[in-house]
Design an enzyme around this catalytic site. Structure first.
Site, PDB file in Angstrom:
ATOM      1  N   LYS A  89       0.818  -1.221   0.000  1.00 45.84           N
ATOM      2  CA  LYS A  89       0.000   0.000   0.000  1.00 45.84           C
ATOM      3  C   LYS A  89       0.849   1.266   0.000  1.00 45.84           C
ATOM      4  O   LYS A  89       0.446   2.300  -0.525  1.00 45.84           O
ATOM      5  CB  LYS A  89      -0.971  -0.009   1.179  1.00 45.84           C
ATOM      6  CG  LYS A  89      -0.332   0.186   2.538  1.00 45.84           C
ATOM      7  CD  LYS A  89      -1.393   0.292   3.614  1.00 45.84           C
ATOM      8  CE  LYS A  89      -0.808   0.258   5.019  1.00 45.84           C
ATOM      9  NZ  LYS A  89       0.236   1.236   5.321  1.00 45.84           N
ATOM     10  N   GLY A  94       9.424  -2.402   2.588  1.00 44.65           N
ATOM     11  CA  GLY A  94      10.155  -2.631   3.848  1.00 44.65           C
ATOM     12  C   GLY A  94       9.302  -2.705   5.100  1.00 44.65           C
ATOM     13  O   GLY A  94       9.744  -3.232   6.122  1.00 44.65           O
ATOM     14  N   THR A  96       6.920  -2.052   8.540  1.00 44.32           N
ATOM     15  CA  THR A  96       7.140  -1.491   9.880  1.00 44.32           C
ATOM     16  C   THR A  96       8.599  -1.589  10.285  1.00 44.32           C
ATOM     17  O   THR A  96       9.209  -0.638  10.767  1.00 44.32           O
ATOM     18  CB  THR A  96       6.302  -2.297  10.900  1.00 44.32           C
ATOM     19  OG1 THR A  96       4.939  -2.259  10.500  1.00 44.32           O
ATOM     20  CG2 THR A  96       6.452  -1.755  12.313  1.00 44.32           C
ATOM     21  N   LYS A 106      17.104   0.947  16.165  1.00 44.77           N
ATOM     22  CA  LYS A 106      18.483   0.499  16.426  1.00 44.77           C
ATOM     23  C   LYS A 106      19.496   1.559  16.028  1.00 44.77           C
ATOM     24  O   LYS A 106      20.577   1.645  16.616  1.00 44.77           O
ATOM     25  CB  LYS A 106      18.774  -0.826  15.721  1.00 44.77           C
ATOM     26  CG  LYS A 106      18.505  -2.024  16.610  1.00 44.77           C
ATOM     27  CD  LYS A 106      17.067  -2.440  16.662  1.00 44.77           C
ATOM     28  CE  LYS A 106      16.294  -2.175  17.879  1.00 44.77           C
ATOM     29  NZ  LYS A 106      14.898  -2.598  17.815  1.00 44.77           N
ATOM     30  N   GLY A 236       7.341  -3.458  27.580  1.00 47.27           N
ATOM     31  CA  GLY A 236       7.760  -4.536  26.680  1.00 47.27           C
ATOM     32  C   GLY A 236       8.986  -4.048  25.913  1.00 47.27           C
ATOM     33  O   GLY A 236       9.574  -3.002  26.242  1.00 47.27           O
ATOM     34  N   HIS A 499      39.075 -16.612  22.917  1.00 46.03           N
ATOM     35  CA  HIS A 499      39.404 -15.774  24.064  1.00 46.03           C
ATOM     36  C   HIS A 499      40.263 -14.597  23.609  1.00 46.03           C
ATOM     37  O   HIS A 499      41.176 -14.798  22.791  1.00 46.03           O
ATOM     38  CB  HIS A 499      40.178 -16.604  25.097  1.00 46.03           C
ATOM     39  CG  HIS A 499      40.674 -15.802  26.252  1.00 46.03           C
ATOM     40  ND1 HIS A 499      39.833 -15.385  27.262  1.00 46.03           N
ATOM     41  CD2 HIS A 499      41.921 -15.309  26.535  1.00 46.03           C
ATOM     42  CE1 HIS A 499      40.552 -14.690  28.145  1.00 46.03           C
ATOM     43  NE2 HIS A 499      41.810 -14.625  27.730  1.00 46.03           N
TER      44      HIS A 499
END
Ligand SMILES: Cc1cc2nc3c(=O)[nH]c(=O)nc-3n(C[C@H](O)[C@H](O)[C@H](O)COP(=O)(O)OP(=O)(O)OC[C@H]3O[C@@H](n4cnc5c(N)ncnc54)[C@H](O)[C@@H]3O)c2cc1C
Length: 520
Positions: A89, A94, A96, A106, A236, A499
């Site tokens: 639409k 891409g 949400t 981010k 949340g 490590h």
């Protein structure tokens, strides 16, 4: 039960599973073979441009929605040789995730992290003066990244011969999708239809976002300046990520959460750790807080809520973010013309995401009972189109869907929480490794938090992994692999970890289940 559990983990179990899987796949391929043979009709079709000319054509797959569920399904369908069209639409691809969800948040979290490093420069031996936030520049960078990746999807569509048209897509019955744009309606014929229409922010009764003072995840991304005070309703993933971003940028943040703990879907110990760390960062938190009213005034908003002791409290802030969950966007998508079972707007699916209507699939945030996450949507899309192509399709297993929350400290988790494992009847054995014993975490100056492993006591099967701390969303990769491959605590504690890495904390966490951790 115990035998089955041991079988499922050992080499014999893996061989058995391989044989069952292979035979199921062969059977499935024989069944699907004929139904995927389709001849496209119509020579030219609209493609690429939002105004694309659309003629009646026959496609193997028509996909409604170009979010992560839709665009990934489309690309994989193209790779598998299926003639594919996407209906979107919006004038860009891409959904949400790319435009108002995963990616822009981010970007802001990364900027907040860099800013935190500058603020704490003295600890690292830097003298920093004149540090300023240029908010418009940050927003410009965010928009650039989003646009770049939206163009990237267009490129991938072309590369994989995926067509797309702009318009409102609607299921019109078996094999038919209508596309409406500017009052004109056209039709697409496709043997299989994927509805991937996504979700939108929920509001609270009587509290309508005006997108200036009362915000949603969309409007908070467009604020012209950083607010001095912010109330976040809902703790949340979306709520705590924005709380974290604005806290770093100097906003006084208050969280109101109706449930007894923040990030309520996570393991209880993770919630407790985040609560503790957020409070240390001066984020106010009220759990079991029931919002009664939100009134706009000259200064912003006044919120009245009942606290956990039943007392009425009032708070004021410049802005309020509603982060109280998402609702599926399935209205006006034509589902009533199908046999698909819809419950509170969400669509029930069977194996490989097919609804009760043959040839109609539901993917992503509109699916009933699966988490609303981009990577879940992506794999669901892959599962559906792979099934359509008659190839071995990955089944979607809810317990193997990783959760990543990018607040500071980050959270990464997968599988059962300790409580869920106990409630499911497992004899549970846990192990825990605090990042304070991890040298790389100390080098990063970020050694709060821990890794918790939930396992089945008898055979050491890994049931869940819960991480809070540095790079949690990255080292979650190992946790996802263990659950995917059904590894045991013993498999993992004997795997070599490089490590010094934050990741090697995973080795210590697995070993701690057996009381054999090294670094703590
Ligand atoms: C603030 C925020 C942060 C998030 N961060 C993360 C994260 O870090 N990681 C993560 O995994 N998830 C994250 N999510 C969740 C993630 O964005 C969603 O789970 C994901 O976008 C769902 O993908 P989808 O393809 O189902 O739907 P969407 O991405 O919502 O896409 C649906 C698409 O369908 C289109 N559409 C709808 N109806 C029609 C129609 N009838 N005709 C044509 N087109 C239509 C829409 O325009 C949209 O482009 C976040 C969400 C929010 C709100």
């Amino acid at each position: 039960m115990a035998f089955a559990s041991r079988l499922s983990c050992g080499p014999l179990g893996r061989l058995l599973k391989f044989i069952i899987h292979r035979d199921t796949v062969l059977l499935h391929q024989v069944r699907r073979k004929r139904s995927i043979y389709l001849v496209p009709i119509g020579t030219e079709t609209g493609s690429g441009s939002p105004e694309g000319r659309l003629r009646v054509a026959k496609y193997d797959v028509a996909i409604i929605g170009s979010g992560p569920g839709g665009y990934v399904a489309a690309i994989r369908a193209g790779e598998l040789g299926l003639k594919t069209i996407v209906v979107e639409k919006d004038p860009f691809l891409g959904g949400t995730c790319l435009h108002v969800g995963c990616i822009p948040t981010k970007v802001l979290l990364h900027h907040a992290d860099v800013y935190d490093h500058f603020k704490n420069g003295a600890e690292l031996g830097f003298e920093i003066s004149g540090l300023k936030i240029n908010w418009p520049n940050i927003l410009t960078r965010k928009d650039k990244i989003v646009k770049k990746h939206a163009k990237g999807i267009e490129f991938l569509f072309k590369k994989n011969k995926v067509e797309w048209v702009q318009g409102w897509g609607r299921y019109e019955g078996p094999g038919r999708v209508s596309v409406e744009k500017d009052g004109k309606k056209t039709q697409i014929d496709a043997a299989n239809i994927l509805l991937v229409s996504g979700s939108e922010a929920r509001a609270l009764p009587g509290i309508e976002p005006d997108h200036k003072t009362i915000l949603t995840n969309r409007s908070i991304l467009e604020l012209p300046e950083i607010p001095k005070t912010l109330i976040v309703v809902g703790a949340g993933a979306v709520g705590v990520e924005f709380a974290s971003i604005y806290n770093s940028f100097g906003t006084q943040v208050t969280i109101l959460e109706a449930l007894p703990r923040v990030v309520p879907v996570e393991d209880e110990e993770i919630s407790a750790e985040l609560d503790k760390t957020f409070r240390k960062k001066n984020i106010n938190i009220f759990t079991q807080a029931m919002v009664n009213s939100v009134k706009k005034d000259a200064k912003g908003v006044t919120v009245t809520f009942k606290d956990k002791d039943g007392k009425s409290q009032t708070l004021q802030a410049e802005k309020l973010l509603l982060a109280v969950g998402r609702k599926p966007m399935t209205d006006n998508c034509g589902l009533e013309k199908s046999k698909a079972k819809v419950e509170r707007g969400a669509v029930h699916v069977g194996p490989y995401m097919e609804t009760a209507e043959k040839g109609l699939y539901a993917i992503g945030d509109i699916v009933f009972g699966l988490p609303l996450l981009a990577h879940a949507a992506m794999m669901e899309g892959i599962s559906a189109v792979t099934h359509i192509a008659g190839k071995p399709a990955p089944p979607i297993v809810k317990e193997r869907i990783p959760n990543a929350t990018y607040c500071e400290p980050q959270i990464g988790s997968i599988g059962l929480t300790e409580k869920q494992a106990r409630d499911a009847g497992h004899a549970v054995k846990t192990g825990k490794f605090p990042f304070v014993g991890n040298s790389k975490a100390t080098i990063l100056g970020n050694h709060g938090g821990f890794i918790k492993v939930v396992s089945d006591e008898k055979y050491g099967e890994v049931l869940g992994i819960h991480i809070i701390g540095p790079l949690a969303t990255e080292i979650l990769a190992e946790a996802a692999a263990v659950l995917h491959l059904e590894g045991t605590v013993d498999d993992m504690m004997n795997m070599m970890h490089a490590h010094p890495t934050v990741w090697e904390g995973m080795g210590d966490a697995f070993a701690s289940v057996r009381g054999l951790q090294i670094n703590v």
